[in-house]
Design a protein around this motif. Structure first.
Motif, PDB file in Angstrom:
ATOM      1  N   ALA A  61       0.944  -1.165   0.082  1.00 12.24           N
ATOM      2  CA  ALA A  61      -0.196   0.020   0.036  1.00 12.24           C
ATOM      3  C   ALA A  61       0.934   1.262  -0.024  1.00 12.24           C
ATOM      4  O   ALA A  61       1.727   1.499   0.833  1.00 12.24           O
ATOM      5  CB  ALA A  61      -0.815  -0.200   1.242  1.00 12.24           C
ATOM      6  N   GLY A  62       0.620   2.288  -0.989  1.00  7.88           N
ATOM      7  CA  GLY A  62       1.231   3.536  -0.996  1.00  7.88           C
ATOM      8  C   GLY A  62       0.525   4.688  -0.382  1.00  7.88           C
ATOM      9  O   GLY A  62      -0.313   4.400   0.548  1.00  7.88           O
ATOM     10  N   ALA A  63       0.813   5.861  -0.830  1.00  9.29           N
ATOM     11  CA  ALA A  63       0.103   6.874  -0.282  1.00  9.29           C
ATOM     12  C   ALA A  63      -1.137   6.961  -1.082  1.00  9.29           C
ATOM     13  O   ALA A  63      -1.261   6.540  -1.949  1.00  9.29           O
ATOM     14  CB  ALA A  63       0.851   8.085  -0.510  1.00  9.29           C
ATOM     15  N   GLY A  64      -2.189   7.364  -0.222  1.00  9.96           N
ATOM     16  CA  GLY A  64      -3.727   7.485  -0.676  1.00  9.96           C
ATOM     17  C   GLY A  64      -4.061   6.131  -1.021  1.00  9.96           C
ATOM     18  O   GLY A  64      -3.956   5.231  -0.340  1.00  9.96           O
ATOM     19  N   ARG A  65      -4.614   6.060  -2.340  1.00 10.80           N
ATOM     20  CA  ARG A  65      -5.188   4.851  -2.730  1.00 10.80           C
ATOM     21  C   ARG A  65      -3.930   4.235  -3.775  1.00 10.80           C
ATOM     22  O   ARG A  65      -4.244   3.169  -4.542  1.00 10.80           O
ATOM     23  CB  ARG A  65      -6.473   4.886  -3.555  1.00 10.80           C
ATOM     24  N   THR A  66      -2.952   4.578  -3.824  1.00 13.41           N
ATOM     25  CA  THR A  66      -1.843   3.753  -4.572  1.00 13.41           C
ATOM     26  C   THR A  66      -1.333   2.237  -4.072  1.00 13.41           C
ATOM     27  O   THR A  66      -1.252   2.467  -2.816  1.00 13.41           O
ATOM     28  CB  THR A  66      -0.684   4.546  -4.964  1.00 13.41           C
ATOM     29  N   VAL A  67      -1.376   1.474  -4.920  1.00 13.21           N
ATOM     30  CA  VAL A  67      -1.097   0.058  -4.665  1.00 13.21           C
ATOM     31  C   VAL A  67       0.068  -0.309  -5.488  1.00 13.21           C
ATOM     32  O   VAL A  67       0.162  -0.219  -6.826  1.00 13.21           O
ATOM     33  CB  VAL A  67      -2.298  -0.660  -4.606  1.00 13.21           C
ATOM     34  N   GLY A  68       1.089  -0.896  -4.979  1.00 14.29           N
ATOM     35  CA  GLY A  68       2.185  -1.430  -5.882  1.00 14.29           C
ATOM     36  C   GLY A  68       2.183  -2.975  -5.847  1.00 14.29           C
ATOM     37  O   GLY A  68       1.972  -3.656  -4.951  1.00 14.29           O
ATOM     38  N   PHE A  69       2.571  -3.643  -6.907  1.00 14.56           N
ATOM     39  CA  PHE A  69       2.666  -5.182  -7.271  1.00 14.56           C
ATOM     40  C   PHE A  69       4.144  -5.330  -6.517  1.00 14.56           C
ATOM     41  O   PHE A  69       5.061  -4.789  -6.774  1.00 14.56           O
ATOM     42  CB  PHE A  69       2.686  -5.253  -8.573  1.00 14.56           C
ATOM     43  N   VAL A  70       3.758  -6.418  -5.948  1.00 12.16           N
ATOM     44  CA  VAL A  70       5.216  -7.100  -5.186  1.00 12.16           C
ATOM     45  C   VAL A  70       5.385  -8.558  -6.060  1.00 12.16           C
ATOM     46  O   VAL A  70       6.538  -8.766  -6.636  1.00 12.16           O
ATOM     47  CB  VAL A  70       5.023  -7.316  -3.976  1.00 12.16           C
ATOM     48  N   ASP A  71       4.379  -9.385  -5.916  1.00 12.98           N
ATOM     49  CA  ASP A  71       4.488 -10.740  -6.769  1.00 12.98           C
ATOM     50  C   ASP A  71       3.179 -11.446  -6.600  1.00 12.98           C
ATOM     51  O   ASP A  71       2.168 -11.151  -5.898  1.00 12.98           O
ATOM     52  CB  ASP A  71       5.573 -11.582  -5.666  1.00 12.98           C
ATOM     53  N   VAL A  72       3.330 -12.469  -7.533  1.00 12.25           N
ATOM     54  CA  VAL A  72       1.805 -13.255  -7.562  1.00 12.25           C
ATOM     55  C   VAL A  72       2.327 -14.587  -7.820  1.00 12.25           C
ATOM     56  O   VAL A  72       3.254 -14.888  -8.666  1.00 12.25           O
ATOM     57  CB  VAL A  72       0.975 -12.662  -8.529  1.00 12.25           C
ATOM     58  N   GLY A  73       1.360 -15.583  -7.437  1.00 16.11           N
ATOM     59  CA  GLY A  73       1.806 -16.672  -7.848  1.00 16.11           C
ATOM     60  C   GLY A  73       0.447 -17.848  -7.354  1.00 16.11           C
ATOM     61  O   GLY A  73      -0.538 -17.443  -6.966  1.00 16.11           O
ATOM     62  N   VAL A  74       0.509 -19.186  -7.512  1.00 20.39           N
ATOM     63  CA  VAL A  74      -0.301 -20.098  -7.264  1.00 20.39           C
ATOM     64  C   VAL A  74       0.386 -21.180  -6.405  1.00 20.39           C
ATOM     65  O   VAL A  74       1.172 -21.793  -6.869  1.00 20.39           O
ATOM     66  CB  VAL A  74      -1.055 -20.728  -8.403  1.00 20.39           C
ATOM     67  N   ALA A  75      -0.379 -21.705  -5.287  1.00 23.68           N
ATOM     68  CA  ALA A  75       0.229 -22.932  -4.796  1.00 23.68           C
ATOM     69  C   ALA A  75      -0.897 -24.001  -5.335  1.00 23.68           C
ATOM     70  O   ALA A  75      -1.811 -23.912  -4.969  1.00 23.68           O
ATOM     71  CB  ALA A  75       0.102 -22.734  -3.168  1.00 23.68           C
ATOM     72  N   ARG A  76      -0.253 -24.937  -5.698  1.00 27.15           N
ATOM     73  CA  ARG A  76      -0.996 -26.190  -6.170  1.00 27.15           C
ATOM     74  C   ARG A  76      -0.802 -27.363  -5.346  1.00 27.15           C
ATOM     75  O   ARG A  76       0.134 -27.798  -4.608  1.00 27.15           O
ATOM     76  CB  ARG A  76      -0.596 -26.546  -7.700  1.00 27.15           C
ATOM     77  N   SER A  77      -1.920 -28.140  -5.401  1.00 23.94           N
ATOM     78  CA  SER A  77      -1.442 -29.795  -4.673  1.00 23.94           C
ATOM     79  C   SER A  77      -2.345 -30.728  -5.544  1.00 23.94           C
ATOM     80  O   SER A  77      -3.376 -30.375  -6.036  1.00 23.94           O
ATOM     81  CB  SER A  77      -2.108 -29.673  -3.274  1.00 23.94           C
ATOM     82  N   GLN A  78      -1.806 -31.964  -5.848  1.00 22.67           N
ATOM     83  CA  GLN A  78      -2.198 -33.030  -6.548  1.00 22.67           C
ATOM     84  C   GLN A  78      -3.334 -33.493  -6.024  1.00 22.67           C
ATOM     85  O   GLN A  78      -3.411 -33.908  -4.668  1.00 22.67           O
ATOM     86  CB  GLN A  78      -1.025 -34.139  -6.381  1.00 22.67           C
TER      87      GLN A  78
END
Lengths: 216, 216
Positions: A20-37
Protein backbone atom coordinates in the motif's frame (compact mmCIF):
# COMPACT_ATOMS: atom_id res chain seq x y z
CA UNK A 1 1.88 -1.81 4.66
CA UNK A 2 2.55 -5.03 2.78
CA UNK A 3 -0.42 -7.36 2.30
CA UNK A 4 -0.35 -11.01 1.27
CA UNK A 5 -3.71 -11.98 -0.22
CA UNK A 6 -4.85 -15.60 -0.41
CA UNK A 7 -7.68 -16.96 -2.52
CA UNK A 8 -8.01 -20.33 -0.76
CA UNK A 9 -8.31 -23.51 -2.77
CA UNK A 10 -6.96 -27.06 -2.64
CA UNK A 11 -6.15 -27.55 -6.32
CA UNK A 12 -5.17 -23.93 -6.99
CA UNK A 13 -4.59 -21.49 -4.14
CA UNK A 14 -3.96 -17.96 -5.42
CA UNK A 15 -1.31 -15.89 -3.60
CA UNK A 16 -0.66 -12.21 -4.30
CA UNK A 17 1.45 -9.59 -2.54
CA UNK A 18 0.92 -5.84 -2.83
CA UNK A 19 2.32 -2.82 -1.05
CA UNK A 20 0.00 0.00 0.00
CA UNK A 21 1.37 3.40 -0.99
CA UNK A 22 0.18 6.95 -0.30
CA UNK A 23 -3.55 7.49 -0.69
CA UNK A 24 -5.03 4.75 -2.80
CA UNK A 25 -1.88 3.80 -4.68
CA UNK A 26 -0.98 0.13 -4.59
CA UNK A 27 2.23 -1.46 -5.81
CA UNK A 28 2.65 -4.94 -7.23
CA UNK A 29 5.14 -7.18 -5.41
CA UNK A 30 4.55 -10.79 -6.48
CA UNK A 31 1.87 -13.23 -7.54
CA UNK A 32 1.61 -17.00 -7.87
CA UNK A 33 -0.40 -20.11 -7.23
CA UNK A 34 0.11 -22.94 -4.73
CA UNK A 35 -1.08 -26.21 -6.20
CA UNK A 36 -1.67 -29.64 -4.69
CA UNK A 37 -2.18 -32.94 -6.50
CA UNK A 38 -5.83 -34.04 -6.37
CA UNK A 39 -4.79 -37.69 -5.91
CA UNK A 40 -2.94 -37.00 -2.65
CA UNK A 41 -4.69 -37.60 0.71
CA UNK A 42 -6.36 -34.43 2.00
CA UNK A 43 -3.86 -33.91 4.83
CA UNK A 44 -0.94 -34.02 2.37
CA UNK A 45 -2.70 -31.51 0.12
CA UNK A 46 -3.27 -29.13 3.04
CA UNK A 47 0.38 -29.55 4.02
CA UNK A 48 1.54 -28.73 0.48
CA UNK A 49 -0.49 -25.51 0.41
CA UNK A 50 0.49 -24.54 3.99
CA UNK A 51 4.20 -25.05 3.23
CA UNK A 52 3.93 -22.91 0.11
CA UNK A 53 2.12 -20.07 1.93
CA UNK A 54 4.75 -20.30 4.67
CA UNK A 55 7.49 -19.86 2.04
CA UNK A 56 5.69 -16.80 0.64
CA UNK A 57 5.39 -15.29 4.12
CA UNK A 58 9.11 -15.88 4.76
CA UNK A 59 10.07 -14.43 1.37
CA UNK A 60 7.87 -11.32 1.40
CA UNK A 61 7.42 -10.61 5.14
CA UNK A 62 3.88 -9.17 4.90
CA UNK A 63 2.31 -7.14 7.73
CA UNK A 64 -1.03 -8.87 7.37
CA UNK A 65 -2.64 -11.77 5.51
CA UNK A 66 -5.96 -11.14 3.75
CA UNK A 67 -8.03 -14.25 3.07
CA UNK A 68 -11.27 -14.68 1.18
CA UNK A 69 -14.12 -15.41 3.56
CA UNK A 70 -15.72 -18.69 2.53
CA UNK A 71 -19.47 -19.12 2.55
CA UNK A 72 -21.23 -22.44 2.84
CA UNK A 73 -23.74 -21.28 0.23
CA UNK A 74 -21.09 -21.80 -2.47
CA UNK A 75 -20.49 -25.07 -4.33
CA UNK A 76 -21.07 -27.71 -1.63
CA UNK A 77 -18.62 -30.16 -3.19
CA UNK A 78 -15.60 -27.86 -2.92
CA UNK A 79 -16.58 -25.51 -0.10
CA UNK A 80 -15.30 -27.78 2.69
CA UNK A 81 -11.84 -28.08 1.10
CA UNK A 82 -11.78 -24.32 0.59
CA UNK A 83 -12.74 -23.70 4.22
CA UNK A 84 -10.05 -26.13 5.37
CA UNK A 85 -7.42 -24.32 3.29
CA UNK A 86 -8.53 -20.96 4.72
CA UNK A 87 -8.17 -22.40 8.24
CA UNK A 88 -4.70 -23.71 7.46
CA UNK A 89 -3.64 -20.35 5.98
CA UNK A 90 -4.95 -18.55 9.11
CA UNK A 91 -2.90 -20.97 11.23
CA UNK A 92 0.25 -20.26 9.19
CA UNK A 93 -0.37 -16.54 9.79
CA UNK A 94 -0.93 -17.00 13.53
CA UNK A 95 2.27 -19.05 13.83
CA UNK A 96 4.13 -16.21 12.08
CA UNK A 97 2.54 -13.72 14.50
CA UNK A 98 0.57 -12.04 11.70
CA UNK A 99 -3.02 -10.81 11.88
CA UNK A 100 -5.55 -12.21 9.41
CA UNK A 101 -8.33 -10.20 7.78
CA UNK A 102 -11.23 -11.89 6.03
CA UNK A 103 -13.05 -10.19 3.18
CA UNK A 104 -16.09 -11.53 1.35
CA UNK A 105 -16.01 -11.94 -2.44
CA UNK A 106 -18.48 -9.06 -2.84
CA UNK A 107 -16.39 -6.77 -0.62
CA UNK A 108 -13.39 -7.56 -2.83
CA UNK A 109 -15.29 -6.98 -6.06
CA UNK A 110 -16.85 -3.76 -4.74
CA UNK A 111 -13.43 -2.49 -3.63
CA UNK A 112 -11.62 -3.02 -6.92
CA UNK A 113 -14.42 -2.52 -9.47
CA UNK A 114 -16.99 -0.47 -7.55
CA UNK A 115 -19.54 -3.24 -8.17
CA UNK A 116 -20.12 -6.09 -5.69
CA UNK A 117 -21.39 -8.42 -8.40
CA UNK A 118 -18.63 -7.83 -10.95
CA UNK A 119 -17.47 -10.77 -13.07
CA UNK A 120 -14.05 -12.42 -12.99
CA UNK A 121 -12.92 -10.67 -16.19
CA UNK A 122 -13.80 -7.26 -14.77
CA UNK A 123 -11.88 -7.96 -11.54
CA UNK A 124 -8.83 -9.18 -13.48
CA UNK A 125 -8.92 -6.10 -15.77
CA UNK A 126 -9.08 -3.69 -12.80
CA UNK A 127 -6.29 -5.52 -10.92
CA UNK A 128 -4.10 -5.34 -14.05
CA UNK A 129 -4.78 -1.60 -14.37
CA UNK A 130 -4.48 -0.70 -10.68
CA UNK A 131 -1.13 -2.47 -10.37
CA UNK A 132 0.11 -1.27 -13.77
CA UNK A 133 0.84 -4.80 -14.98
CA UNK A 134 1.84 -5.50 -18.59
CA UNK A 135 -0.46 -8.53 -18.80
CA UNK A 136 -3.39 -9.81 -16.73
CA UNK A 137 -2.23 -12.19 -13.98
CA UNK A 138 -3.21 -15.82 -14.65
CA UNK A 139 -4.94 -18.00 -13.58
CA UNK A 140 -8.01 -16.19 -12.20
CA UNK A 141 -7.09 -17.40 -8.68
CA UNK A 142 -3.86 -15.38 -8.87
CA UNK A 143 -5.77 -12.25 -9.95
CA UNK A 144 -8.29 -12.83 -7.16
CA UNK A 145 -5.49 -13.02 -4.58
CA UNK A 146 -4.15 -9.65 -5.76
CA UNK A 147 -7.70 -8.21 -5.68
CA UNK A 148 -8.03 -9.41 -2.08
CA UNK A 149 -4.76 -7.75 -1.11
CA UNK A 150 -5.80 -4.46 -2.80
CA UNK A 151 -9.21 -4.67 -1.10
CA UNK A 152 -7.45 -5.01 2.24
CA UNK A 153 -5.19 -2.01 1.59
CA UNK A 154 -8.26 0.14 1.03
CA UNK A 155 -10.66 -1.32 3.58
CA UNK A 156 -8.26 -1.66 6.51
CA UNK A 157 -7.96 2.08 7.37
CA UNK A 158 -11.76 2.19 7.53
CA UNK A 159 -11.92 -1.03 9.56
CA UNK A 160 -9.25 0.33 11.94
CA UNK A 161 -11.13 3.62 12.37
CA UNK A 162 -14.34 1.74 13.10
CA UNK A 163 -12.57 -0.46 15.66
CA UNK A 164 -11.04 2.60 17.32
CA UNK A 165 -14.40 4.38 17.42
CA UNK A 166 -16.02 1.29 18.92
CA UNK A 167 -13.29 0.92 21.56
CA UNK A 168 -13.63 4.64 22.40
CA UNK A 169 -17.41 4.37 22.69
CA UNK A 170 -17.09 1.39 25.02
CA UNK A 171 -14.54 3.25 27.14
CA UNK A 172 -16.87 6.27 27.44
CA UNK A 173 -19.85 4.07 28.26
CA UNK A 174 -17.79 2.47 31.05
CA UNK A 175 -16.91 5.92 32.45
CA UNK A 176 -20.58 6.90 32.28
CA UNK A 177 -21.69 3.73 34.09
CA UNK A 178 -19.05 4.26 36.78
CA UNK A 179 -20.23 7.83 37.44
CA UNK A 180 -23.86 6.76 37.54
CA UNK A 181 -22.98 4.04 40.06
CA UNK A 182 -21.05 6.57 42.15
CA UNK A 183 -23.98 8.96 42.14
CA UNK A 184 -26.23 6.08 43.18
CA UNK A 185 -23.94 5.17 46.10
CA UNK A 186 -23.93 8.79 47.30
CA UNK A 187 -27.73 8.69 47.40
CA UNK A 188 -27.51 5.57 49.61
CA UNK A 189 -28.71 3.10 47.00
CA UNK A 190 -31.58 5.21 45.69
CA UNK A 191 -31.85 5.67 41.92
CA UNK A 192 -29.92 8.76 40.72
CA UNK A 193 -31.99 11.86 40.10
CA UNK A 194 -32.44 13.24 36.60
CA UNK A 195 -29.97 16.00 37.54
CA UNK A 196 -27.34 13.44 38.57
CA UNK A 197 -27.87 11.42 35.39
CA UNK A 198 -27.42 14.62 33.42
CA UNK A 199 -24.21 15.41 35.34
CA UNK A 200 -22.84 11.95 34.63
CA UNK A 201 -23.68 12.22 30.93
CA UNK A 202 -22.07 15.66 30.88
CA UNK A 203 -18.92 14.26 32.52
CA UNK A 204 -18.80 11.46 29.95
CA UNK A 205 -19.10 14.03 27.16
CA UNK A 206 -16.28 16.05 28.72
CA UNK A 207 -14.13 12.94 28.89
CA UNK A 208 -14.92 12.38 25.24
CA UNK A 209 -13.79 15.79 24.05
CA UNK A 210 -10.76 15.71 26.37
CA UNK A 211 -9.84 12.31 24.91
CA UNK A 212 -9.34 14.14 21.65
CA UNK A 213 -11.27 12.67 18.78
CA UNK A 214 -9.69 15.37 16.69
CA UNK A 215 -6.22 14.16 17.56
CA UNK A 216 -6.87 10.70 16.13
CA UNK B 1 -3.05 -49.45 16.87
CA UNK B 2 -3.52 -46.24 18.82
CA UNK B 3 -6.13 -43.81 17.46
CA UNK B 4 -6.57 -40.16 18.37
CA UNK B 5 -10.12 -39.06 17.56
CA UNK B 6 -11.02 -35.40 17.08
CA UNK B 7 -14.50 -33.92 17.09
CA UNK B 8 -13.61 -30.57 15.52
CA UNK B 9 -14.96 -27.34 16.99
CA UNK B 10 -13.67 -23.84 17.72
CA UNK B 11 -15.22 -23.34 21.15
CA UNK B 12 -14.94 -26.98 22.24
CA UNK B 13 -12.86 -29.48 20.28
CA UNK B 14 -13.22 -33.01 21.65
CA UNK B 15 -10.09 -35.19 21.75
CA UNK B 16 -10.11 -38.88 22.66
CA UNK B 17 -7.45 -41.59 22.49
CA UNK B 18 -8.16 -45.32 22.35
CA UNK B 19 -6.08 -48.41 21.74
CA UNK B 20 -7.40 -51.15 19.47
CA UNK B 21 -7.00 -54.57 21.05
CA UNK B 22 -7.64 -58.09 19.73
CA UNK B 23 -10.89 -58.51 17.80
CA UNK B 24 -13.25 -55.70 18.65
CA UNK B 25 -11.82 -54.84 22.06
CA UNK B 26 -10.93 -51.19 22.55
CA UNK B 27 -9.03 -49.71 25.47
CA UNK B 28 -9.44 -46.23 26.91
CA UNK B 29 -6.28 -44.08 26.97
CA UNK B 30 -7.28 -40.45 27.51
CA UNK B 31 -9.98 -37.90 26.79
CA UNK B 32 -10.27 -34.13 26.94
CA UNK B 33 -11.40 -30.96 25.26
CA UNK B 34 -9.40 -28.17 23.59
CA UNK B 35 -11.12 -24.84 24.10
CA UNK B 36 -10.58 -21.42 22.57
CA UNK B 37 -11.97 -18.07 23.74
CA UNK B 38 -14.77 -16.85 21.46
CA UNK B 39 -13.54 -13.25 21.76
CA UNK B 40 -10.13 -14.03 20.25
CA UNK B 41 -9.51 -13.41 16.53
CA UNK B 42 -10.17 -16.54 14.45
CA UNK B 43 -6.49 -17.17 13.66
CA UNK B 44 -5.63 -17.14 17.39
CA UNK B 45 -8.47 -19.56 18.11
CA UNK B 46 -7.24 -21.95 15.40
CA UNK B 47 -3.72 -21.67 16.80
CA UNK B 48 -4.94 -22.48 20.33
CA UNK B 49 -6.71 -25.63 19.12
CA UNK B 50 -3.81 -26.67 16.83
CA UNK B 51 -1.29 -26.28 19.67
CA UNK B 52 -3.44 -28.38 21.98
CA UNK B 53 -3.89 -31.18 19.41
CA UNK B 54 -0.14 -31.07 18.80
CA UNK B 55 0.48 -31.57 22.53
CA UNK B 56 -1.91 -34.55 22.54
CA UNK B 57 -0.11 -36.08 19.56
CA UNK B 58 3.26 -35.63 21.28
CA UNK B 59 1.95 -37.07 24.55
CA UNK B 60 0.11 -40.11 23.19
CA UNK B 61 1.95 -40.85 19.91
CA UNK B 62 -1.07 -42.16 17.98
CA UNK B 63 -0.70 -44.17 14.74
CA UNK B 64 -3.53 -42.32 13.05
CA UNK B 65 -5.84 -39.36 13.61
CA UNK B 66 -9.57 -39.87 13.03
CA UNK B 67 -11.53 -36.68 12.36
CA UNK B 68 -15.24 -36.14 11.95
CA UNK B 69 -16.08 -35.33 8.34
CA UNK B 70 -17.86 -31.98 8.27
CA UNK B 71 -20.86 -31.43 6.01
CA UNK B 72 -21.97 -28.05 4.78
CA UNK B 73 -25.59 -29.09 5.34
CA UNK B 74 -25.06 -28.65 9.09
CA UNK B 75 -25.59 -25.39 10.98
CA UNK B 76 -24.36 -22.76 8.51
CA UNK B 77 -23.29 -20.38 11.25
CA UNK B 78 -20.75 -22.76 12.81
CA UNK B 79 -19.90 -25.10 9.93
CA UNK B 80 -17.14 -22.91 8.48
CA UNK B 81 -15.32 -22.70 11.82
CA UNK B 82 -15.69 -26.46 12.23
CA UNK B 83 -14.30 -27.08 8.73
CA UNK B 84 -11.38 -24.75 9.45
CA UNK B 85 -10.58 -26.63 12.66
CA UNK B 86 -10.72 -29.97 10.83
CA UNK B 87 -8.28 -28.58 8.24
CA UNK B 88 -5.93 -27.38 10.94
CA UNK B 89 -6.07 -30.76 12.72
CA UNK B 90 -5.31 -32.54 9.41
CA UNK B 91 -2.32 -30.21 8.96
CA UNK B 92 -1.04 -31.01 12.47
CA UNK B 93 -1.30 -34.71 11.58
CA UNK B 94 0.50 -34.26 8.26
CA UNK B 95 3.31 -32.32 9.96
CA UNK B 96 3.66 -35.21 12.44
CA UNK B 97 3.75 -37.68 9.52
CA UNK B 98 0.45 -39.26 10.57
CA UNK B 99 -2.37 -40.38 8.27
CA UNK B 100 -5.82 -38.86 8.75
CA UNK B 101 -9.08 -40.76 8.37
CA UNK B 102 -12.40 -38.97 8.06
CA UNK B 103 -15.61 -40.58 9.23
CA UNK B 104 -19.10 -39.11 8.89
CA UNK B 105 -21.29 -38.67 11.99
CA UNK B 106 -23.59 -41.46 10.81
CA UNK B 107 -20.67 -43.84 10.25
CA UNK B 108 -19.57 -43.13 13.82
CA UNK B 109 -23.04 -43.61 15.28
CA UNK B 110 -23.60 -46.79 13.26
CA UNK B 111 -20.23 -48.18 14.39
CA UNK B 112 -20.74 -47.68 18.13
CA UNK B 113 -24.53 -48.06 18.48
CA UNK B 114 -25.51 -50.04 15.39
CA UNK B 115 -27.83 -47.20 14.40
CA UNK B 116 -26.72 -44.34 12.07
CA UNK B 117 -29.30 -41.97 13.52
CA UNK B 118 -28.61 -42.63 17.21
CA UNK B 119 -28.85 -39.70 19.62
CA UNK B 120 -26.00 -38.14 21.61
CA UNK B 121 -27.07 -39.89 24.84
CA UNK B 122 -27.05 -43.30 23.15
CA UNK B 123 -23.56 -42.69 21.70
CA UNK B 124 -22.23 -41.54 25.09
CA UNK B 125 -23.76 -44.58 26.84
CA UNK B 126 -22.19 -47.02 24.35
CA UNK B 127 -18.79 -45.31 24.54
CA UNK B 128 -18.91 -45.54 28.34
CA UNK B 129 -19.76 -49.23 28.16
CA UNK B 130 -17.33 -50.19 25.36
CA UNK B 131 -14.42 -48.54 27.14
CA UNK B 132 -15.48 -49.74 30.60
CA UNK B 133 -15.53 -46.22 32.05
CA UNK B 134 -16.89 -45.50 35.54
CA UNK B 135 -18.76 -42.41 34.36
CA UNK B 136 -19.81 -41.05 30.96
CA UNK B 137 -17.17 -38.73 29.47
CA UNK B 138 -18.23 -35.07 29.47
CA UNK B 139 -18.89 -32.85 27.59
CA UNK B 140 -20.59 -34.58 24.63
CA UNK B 141 -17.70 -33.43 22.38
CA UNK B 142 -15.30 -35.56 24.44
CA UNK B 143 -17.58 -38.62 24.14
CA UNK B 144 -17.90 -37.98 20.39
CA UNK B 145 -14.12 -37.90 20.01
CA UNK B 146 -13.86 -41.31 21.72
CA UNK B 147 -16.70 -42.63 19.52
CA UNK B 148 -14.76 -41.47 16.44
CA UNK B 149 -11.63 -43.23 17.61
CA UNK B 150 -13.57 -46.46 18.30
CA UNK B 151 -15.27 -46.17 14.91
CA UNK B 152 -11.86 -45.92 13.27
CA UNK B 153 -10.54 -48.99 15.12
CA UNK B 154 -13.41 -51.03 13.71
CA UNK B 155 -13.73 -49.53 10.24
CA UNK B 156 -10.05 -49.29 9.35
CA UNK B 157 -9.40 -53.03 8.77
CA UNK B 158 -12.32 -53.01 6.34
CA UNK B 159 -11.12 -49.81 4.66
CA UNK B 160 -7.59 -51.26 4.40
CA UNK B 161 -8.91 -54.48 2.85
CA UNK B 162 -10.92 -52.49 0.33
CA UNK B 163 -7.90 -50.36 -0.55
CA UNK B 164 -5.74 -53.46 -0.95
CA UNK B 165 -8.36 -55.12 -3.14
CA UNK B 166 -8.58 -51.99 -5.28
CA UNK B 167 -4.79 -51.70 -5.63
CA UNK B 168 -4.63 -55.41 -6.53
CA UNK B 169 -7.37 -55.05 -9.14
CA UNK B 170 -5.57 -52.08 -10.70
CA UNK B 171 -2.31 -54.01 -10.76
CA UNK B 172 -3.97 -56.96 -12.51
CA UNK B 173 -5.71 -54.70 -14.98
CA UNK B 174 -2.31 -53.18 -15.83
CA UNK B 175 -0.81 -56.67 -16.39
CA UNK B 176 -3.78 -57.53 -18.57
CA UNK B 177 -3.42 -54.34 -20.65
CA UNK B 178 0.33 -54.94 -21.05
CA UNK B 179 -0.23 -58.51 -22.34
CA UNK B 180 -2.94 -57.36 -24.70
CA UNK B 181 -0.64 -54.66 -26.07
CA UNK B 182 2.15 -57.23 -26.48
CA UNK B 183 -0.18 -59.57 -28.36
CA UNK B 184 -1.20 -56.64 -30.55
CA UNK B 185 2.43 -55.79 -31.35
CA UNK B 186 3.13 -59.42 -32.27
CA UNK B 187 0.26 -59.26 -34.72
CA UNK B 188 1.86 -56.17 -36.28
CA UNK B 189 -0.67 -53.68 -34.98
CA UNK B 190 -3.73 -55.79 -35.74
CA UNK B 191 -6.27 -56.23 -32.94
CA UNK B 192 -5.55 -59.30 -30.78
CA UNK B 193 -7.57 -62.38 -31.60
CA UNK B 194 -10.17 -63.71 -29.19
CA UNK B 195 -7.70 -66.49 -28.32
CA UNK B 196 -4.99 -63.96 -27.45
CA UNK B 197 -7.39 -61.93 -25.35
CA UNK B 198 -8.37 -65.08 -23.53
CA UNK B 199 -4.69 -65.95 -22.98
CA UNK B 200 -4.02 -62.50 -21.55
CA UNK B 201 -7.03 -62.72 -19.24
CA UNK B 202 -5.88 -66.19 -18.17
CA UNK B 203 -2.38 -64.87 -17.41
CA UNK B 204 -3.88 -62.06 -15.35
CA UNK B 205 -5.96 -64.56 -13.40
CA UNK B 206 -2.83 -66.66 -12.79
CA UNK B 207 -0.99 -63.60 -11.52
CA UNK B 208 -3.92 -62.97 -9.25
CA UNK B 209 -3.91 -66.39 -7.61
CA UNK B 210 -0.09 -66.40 -7.46
CA UNK B 211 -0.25 -63.04 -5.69
CA UNK B 212 -1.98 -64.87 -2.92
CA UNK B 213 -5.23 -63.34 -1.78
CA UNK B 214 -5.28 -66.00 0.89
CA UNK B 215 -1.94 -64.86 2.22
CA UNK B 216 -3.18 -61.36 2.94
Amino acid sequence: MRVLGVDPGLTRCGIGVVEAGAGRTVGFVDVGVARSQPDLPLERRLLTVADEVERWVARHRPDVIAVERVFSQNNVRTVMGTAQVSGVVALVAARAGLPVAFHTPSEVKAAVTGEGRAGKAQVTAMVTRLLGLDAPPKPADAADALALAICHCWRSPMIDRMAQAQARAEELAAVHRARLAEAQREQGGARPSAAQQWAAARAAADARSAGGWGAR
